[in-house]
Design a protein around this motif. Structure first.
Motif, PDB file in Angstrom:
ATOM      1  N   SER A 194       0.830  -1.213   0.000  1.00  0.00           N
ATOM      2  CA  SER A 194       0.000   0.000   0.000  1.00  0.00           C
ATOM      3  C   SER A 194       0.860   1.258   0.000  1.00  0.00           C
ATOM      4  CB  SER A 194      -0.925  -0.001   1.221  1.00  0.00           C
ATOM      5  OG  SER A 194      -1.850  -1.069   1.149  1.00  0.00           O
ATOM      6  N   ALA A 195       1.955   1.221   0.758  1.00  0.00           N
ATOM      7  CA  ALA A 195       2.857   2.379   0.808  1.00  0.00           C
ATOM      8  C   ALA A 195       3.508   2.603  -0.557  1.00  0.00           C
ATOM      9  CB  ALA A 195       3.923   2.163   1.876  1.00  0.00           C
ATOM     10  N   ALA A 196       3.914   1.516  -1.218  1.00  0.00           N
ATOM     11  CA  ALA A 196       4.526   1.633  -2.541  1.00  0.00           C
ATOM     12  C   ALA A 196       3.518   2.165  -3.556  1.00  0.00           C
ATOM     13  CB  ALA A 196       5.062   0.277  -2.992  1.00  0.00           C
ATOM     14  N   VAL A 197       2.283   1.720  -3.442  1.00  0.00           N
ATOM     15  CA  VAL A 197       1.234   2.204  -4.340  1.00  0.00           C
ATOM     16  C   VAL A 197       1.025   3.706  -4.143  1.00  0.00           C
ATOM     17  CG1 VAL A 197      -1.242   2.107  -4.826  1.00  0.00           C
ATOM     18  CG2 VAL A 197       0.060  -0.007  -4.553  1.00  0.00           C
ATOM     19  N   ALA A 198       1.018   4.137  -2.889  1.00  0.00           N
ATOM     20  CA  ALA A 198       0.842   5.569  -2.593  1.00  0.00           C
ATOM     21  C   ALA A 198       1.999   6.390  -3.161  1.00  0.00           C
ATOM     22  CB  ALA A 198       0.731   5.773  -1.081  1.00  0.00           C
ATOM     23  N   LEU A 199       3.217   5.870  -3.041  1.00  0.00           N
ATOM     24  CA  LEU A 199       4.374   6.564  -3.604  1.00  0.00           C
ATOM     25  C   LEU A 199       4.269   6.655  -5.124  1.00  0.00           C
ATOM     26  CD1 LEU A 199       7.313   5.066  -1.499  1.00  0.00           C
ATOM     27  CD2 LEU A 199       6.419   7.406  -1.412  1.00  0.00           C
ATOM     28  N   ALA A 203       4.073   9.930  -7.505  1.00  0.00           N
ATOM     29  CA  ALA A 203       4.998  10.110  -8.625  1.00  0.00           C
ATOM     30  C   ALA A 203       4.243  10.424  -9.914  1.00  0.00           C
ATOM     31  CB  ALA A 203       5.866   8.865  -8.800  1.00  0.00           C
ATOM     32  N   ARG A 204       3.122   9.742 -10.120  1.00  0.00           N
ATOM     33  CA  ARG A 204       2.330   9.986 -11.328  1.00  0.00           C
ATOM     34  C   ARG A 204       1.714  11.379 -11.311  1.00  0.00           C
ATOM     35  NH1 ARG A 204       0.582   5.449 -14.292  1.00  0.00           N
ATOM     36  NH2 ARG A 204      -1.551   6.246 -14.474  1.00  0.00           N
ATOM     37  N   PHE A 209       7.319  10.007 -14.257  1.00  0.00           N
ATOM     38  CA  PHE A 209       6.979   8.701 -14.791  1.00  0.00           C
ATOM     39  C   PHE A 209       8.108   7.671 -14.690  1.00  0.00           C
ATOM     40  CE2 PHE A 209       4.139  11.702 -17.098  1.00  0.00           C
ATOM     41  CZ  PHE A 209       2.961  11.264 -16.505  1.00  0.00           C
ATOM     42  N   PRO A 210       9.365   8.063 -14.777  1.00  0.00           N
ATOM     43  CA  PRO A 210      10.429   7.074 -14.539  1.00  0.00           C
ATOM     44  C   PRO A 210      10.343   6.457 -13.136  1.00  0.00           C
ATOM     45  CG  PRO A 210      11.321   8.970 -15.688  1.00  0.00           C
ATOM     46  CD  PRO A 210       9.924   9.340 -15.283  1.00  0.00           C
ATOM     47  N   GLU A 211      10.055   7.290 -12.122  1.00  0.00           N
ATOM     48  CA  GLU A 211       9.919   6.763 -10.764  1.00  0.00           C
ATOM     49  C   GLU A 211       8.674   5.882 -10.650  1.00  0.00           C
ATOM     50  OE1 GLU A 211      10.508   6.127  -6.616  1.00  0.00           O
ATOM     51  OE2 GLU A 211      11.762   6.507  -8.361  1.00  0.00           O
ATOM     52  N   SER A 212       7.598   6.312 -11.295  1.00  0.00           N
ATOM     53  CA  SER A 212       6.374   5.512 -11.299  1.00  0.00           C
ATOM     54  C   SER A 212       6.619   4.146 -11.915  1.00  0.00           C
ATOM     55  CB  SER A 212       5.280   6.254 -12.078  1.00  0.00           C
ATOM     56  OG  SER A 212       4.163   5.420 -12.281  1.00  0.00           O
TER      57      SER A 212
END
Length: 245
Positions: A194-199, A203-204, A209-212
């Motif tokens: 969930s934390a990764a999804v929030a990050l 980013a988006r 977009f590279p980080e996304s």
């Protein structure tokens, strides 16, 4: 094995090999079986949900044909009832009902042929694809009597599952177990995902977009596939590997 993979994934893998043939028992095979099992029960659950919605929409004017469909007695020909003539099924609905019948016959023939379970489970491919066409394509969503066709197709899939020793009910519990075991194999917790999804969402929004893409690919490499624009945030996906389990 069952500490990392659902027992039904193991069973699905075994069903994919004829009992007279040697089993190709690898971790890759388990990954693919787990993925196929998720697709199967996700499709079955979605079909049942969509059929229930269609039935609710039609509840104000339920026809004799609808009632027959719930008990598996509906056909594709027109019939006369106390409410008048029930029109024959046409188009995709007629094709779906016919495919449900064909699937039952194909599965019965496969199992009668020296218990050919690989052929029996392979017979599920066509009805599962047809269900997804009803659920995801513009043509399928607008098809007349789609709820009736979905019921017939779902029942054909459930009958096949019962015939090969897999549960037809409890799809959501099975899906949740498959997700939980995916996290075990990935070494992640639900909170970390969930934390990764929030990050990634952040980013988006920032148009980074590279980080996304990095976050998406990092999770995907661990078997966690993010689902942009879908009802579910993520689903299990197979991890490429060839080492024996």
């Amino acid at each position: 094995v069952t500490a990392r993979y659902h027992p039904l994934a193991l069973r699905w893998m075994l069903l994919g090999t004829h009992y007279r043939a040697p089993i190709n028992y690898t971790q890759r095979a388990l990954e693919e079986s787990s993925d196929r099992l998720y697709y199967l029960y996700q499709t079955l659950g979605d079909a049942r949900a969509a059929a229930a919605v269609a039935a609710a929409v039609d509840e104000a004017g339920v026809t004799a044909q609808d009632k027959d469909a719930r008990t598996g007695d509906a056909g594709t020909e027109a019939r006369t009832t106390e409410k008048g003539t029930v029109p024959a099924l046409t188009g995709l609905a007629a094709e779906g009902v016919a495919l449900a019948t064909e699937t039952r016959l194909a599965v019965a023939a496969a199992l009668a042929d020296d218990i050919n379970t690989p052929l029996a489970v392979a017979s599920l491919s066509a009805p599962l694809k047809f269900i997804n066409d009803f659920l995801t394509t513009k043509k399928g969503k607008k098809a007349a009597n789609r709820g009736q066709a979905l019921r017939h197709l779902a029942e054909a899939v459930e009958d096949t599952l019962c015939a090969v020793g897999l549960p037809a009910a409890g799809a959501e519990d099975i899906l949740q177990s498959l997700r939980d075991l995916t996290l075990v194999r990935a070494g992640l917790t639900a909170e970390e995902v969930s934390a990764a999804v929030a990050l990634r969402v952040a980013a988006r929004v920032a148009k980074d977009f590279p980080e996304s893409d990095r976050i998406r690919d990092e999770l995907g490499a661990k078997g966690v596939a993010l689902m942009d624009g879908a009802n579910q945030v993520w689903r299990p996906s197979p991890v490429a590997m060839d080492d024996p389990a």
